[in-house]
Design a protein around this motif. Structure first.
Motif, mmCIF file in Angstrom:
data_model
loop_
_atom_site.group_PDB
_atom_site.id
_atom_site.type_symbol
_atom_site.label_atom_id
_atom_site.label_comp_id
_atom_site.label_asym_id
_atom_site.label_seq_id
_atom_site.Cartn_x
_atom_site.Cartn_y
_atom_site.Cartn_z
ATOM 1 N N ALA A 329 0.848 -1.276 -0.038
ATOM 2 C CA ALA A 329 0.117 -0.065 -0.069
ATOM 3 C C ALA A 329 0.753 1.217 -0.101
ATOM 4 O O ALA A 329 0.521 2.124 -0.740
ATOM 5 C CB ALA A 329 -1.098 0.036 1.239
ATOM 6 N N LEU A 330 1.849 1.040 0.752
ATOM 7 C CA LEU A 330 2.844 2.592 0.739
ATOM 8 C C LEU A 330 3.595 2.773 -0.462
ATOM 9 O O LEU A 330 3.766 3.691 -1.163
ATOM 10 C CB LEU A 330 3.835 2.285 2.086
ATOM 11 C CG LEU A 330 3.190 2.273 3.460
ATOM 12 C CD1 LEU A 330 4.343 1.994 4.554
ATOM 13 C CD2 LEU A 330 2.748 3.691 3.583
ATOM 14 N N ALA A 331 3.866 1.592 -1.199
ATOM 15 C CA ALA A 331 4.486 1.499 -2.319
ATOM 16 C C ALA A 331 3.692 2.161 -3.484
ATOM 17 O O ALA A 331 4.086 2.982 -4.196
ATOM 18 C CB ALA A 331 5.093 0.099 -2.953
ATOM 19 N N GLY A 332 2.512 1.559 -3.168
ATOM 20 C CA GLY A 332 1.338 2.408 -4.435
ATOM 21 C C GLY A 332 1.173 3.913 -4.371
ATOM 22 O O GLY A 332 1.168 4.720 -5.153
ATOM 23 N N GLN A 333 1.562 4.383 -2.999
ATOM 24 C CA GLN A 333 1.054 5.813 -2.658
ATOM 25 C C GLN A 333 2.492 6.605 -3.033
ATOM 26 O O GLN A 333 2.304 7.711 -3.722
ATOM 27 C CB GLN A 333 0.942 6.039 -1.175
ATOM 28 C CG GLN A 333 -0.492 5.476 -0.547
ATOM 29 C CD GLN A 333 -1.586 6.015 -1.348
ATOM 30 O OE1 GLN A 333 -1.773 7.269 -1.304
ATOM 31 N NE2 GLN A 333 -2.358 5.174 -1.982
ATOM 32 N N ILE A 334 3.423 5.844 -2.611
ATOM 33 C CA ILE A 334 4.758 7.127 -3.272
ATOM 34 C C ILE A 334 5.134 6.940 -4.721
ATOM 35 O O ILE A 334 5.787 7.779 -5.006
ATOM 36 C CB ILE A 334 6.071 6.308 -2.446
ATOM 37 C CG1 ILE A 334 6.465 5.237 -3.227
ATOM 38 C CG2 ILE A 334 6.042 6.412 -0.868
ATOM 39 C CD1 ILE A 334 7.874 4.453 -2.477
#
Length: 379
Positions: A329-334
């Motif tokens: 999820a964090l990878a998708g956001q950054i």
């Protein structure tokens, strides 16, 4: 009308900050006073600075019996119209002391949804929870829960459902110009350029808040993005926490992970972020997520308490204790374009402005305090 708040302690935390916001919000016809069972803490000092009287009865260990008598005496001196308690020890000890002092109207405050002893609660808090469940039918007039998840969990373990009321946390919306200044100031302080991508979390360092898991989830992101920095804010998020320091070193990118510890300018720190992350294993209605949204920062949150309800479609929700899902999820956001991140942040701020302002919450408490019956009030 005088409202006397009794709280377990006044170190920085979600319940303590909500009490501060409520007691310092302008409310004609209502006067607030605060008693802490266990010392002043940083929030106690801030309340005093704002003109709210604060007393501590220093209820620690062997001093508890004498402190309880001091508490009864302090309540009698205060002569409140209503006593509002916050957190389990205050619900039980403060509620009993208020009854002995002759107070007829007592309202309890429940702030957590995770009632697992040893995980969400300490052993002492677990004992108080069980005692409070037995007292809930006779001692409080109403029981205010911070979240629907908290209400459901406590009713399941014996709390009187006829007295339940849910009032979510409320948040103040800082001026966008102040947010911009705070963002620039914090980034300059920690040596992060205006163009760098900044991901962060905030909260007291402990296993439930799961900062170690958050740092581990950031490790592959730091390896992939040279422009990414990570920020941790809150008591214990500093070099004095060996477990956290070890987790930071294990990423191999300690130079881009910034441990700021406890701060009074949390709003500025949250405004400095491009993405906020709540990696908690348990919450009620997480203050810090609402605070991040209020300054225009979108959030990735674990599915704890009412966090999913709070972020709705402005953020991303992942399962609890699923490191792979959190990292994904964090990878998708950054990887999102900055324009999209900004749009998500604005949508988050708009949600707070629409549904979770401090004025709205203040009005709910005002109705509670001033009405002889609140059976018609719903969350």
């Amino acid at each position: 009308m005088k409202i006397l708040h009794i709280i377990t302690g006044l170190r920085t935390g979600g319940a303590e900050m909500m009490l501060h916001r409520l007691a310092t919000a302008p409310t004609p016809g209502t006067v607030h006073e605060v008693i802490s069972l266990r010392g002043w803490g940083t929030v106690g000092a801030r309340l005093q600075e704002a003109g709210v009287p604060v007393t501590s009865v220093d209820m620690f260990g062997a001093s508890t019996p004498l402190a309880f008598l001091r508490l009864v005496a302090a309540i009698r001196r205060s002569k409140p119209d209503l006593v509002q308690t916050w957190l389990y020890h205050a619900d039980v000890m403060g509620g009993l002391a208020a009854r002995l002092a002759g107070v007829k109207r007592i309202v309890w405050g429940i702030r957590t949804a995770d009632i697992r002893v040893g995980i969400g609660l300490s052993r002492g808090a677990g004992l108080m929870l069980r005692a409070a469940a037995r007292m809930s039918r006779t001692l409080p007039e109403r029981i205010v829960y911070v979240a629907e998840a908290a209400r459901i969990a406590h009713e399941a373990c014996g709390y009187d459902p006829a007295k339940s009321l849910v009032i979510h946390n409320g948040f103040r919306l800082p001026d966008p110009a102040d947010c911009a200044r705070g963002r620039a100031s914090v980034r300059q302080e920690i040596g992060v350029s205006p163009d760098a991508l900044l991901l962060g979390t905030a909260g007291t360092f402990n296993a439930q808040k799961n900062q170690v898991g958050f740092v581990a989830a950031c490790a592959p992101l730091l390896a992939r993005r040279a422009d990414l920095h990570v920020l941790l804010i809150g008591r214990g998020n500093d070099a004095a926490s060996p477990e956290l320091v070890d987790a930071v070193r294990a990423t191999g990118h300690a130079d881009r992970i910034h441990l700021l510890g406890e701060r009074r300018d949390v709003s500025d720190c949250l405004a400095a972020l491009d993405i906020f992350c709540l990696a908690s294993r348990g919450e009620g209605f997480p203050n810090v997520v609402g605070e991040a949204m209020a300054v225009g920062t979108s959030a990735v949150v674990t599915d704890v308490g009412d966090a999913a309800l709070l972020v709705a479609d402005t953020g991303t929700v992942v399962p609890v204790d699923d490191p792979a899902a959190l990292a994904a999820a964090l990878a998708g956001q950054i990887d999102l374009p900055r324009t999209i991140l900004a749009e998500r942040g604005q949508a988050a701020r708009d949600r707070i402005a629409r549904d979770f302002t401090m004025d709205q919450v203040k009005d709910r408490y005002h109705m509670l305090y001033h009405s002889p019956s609140i059976r018609g009030i719903h969350s």
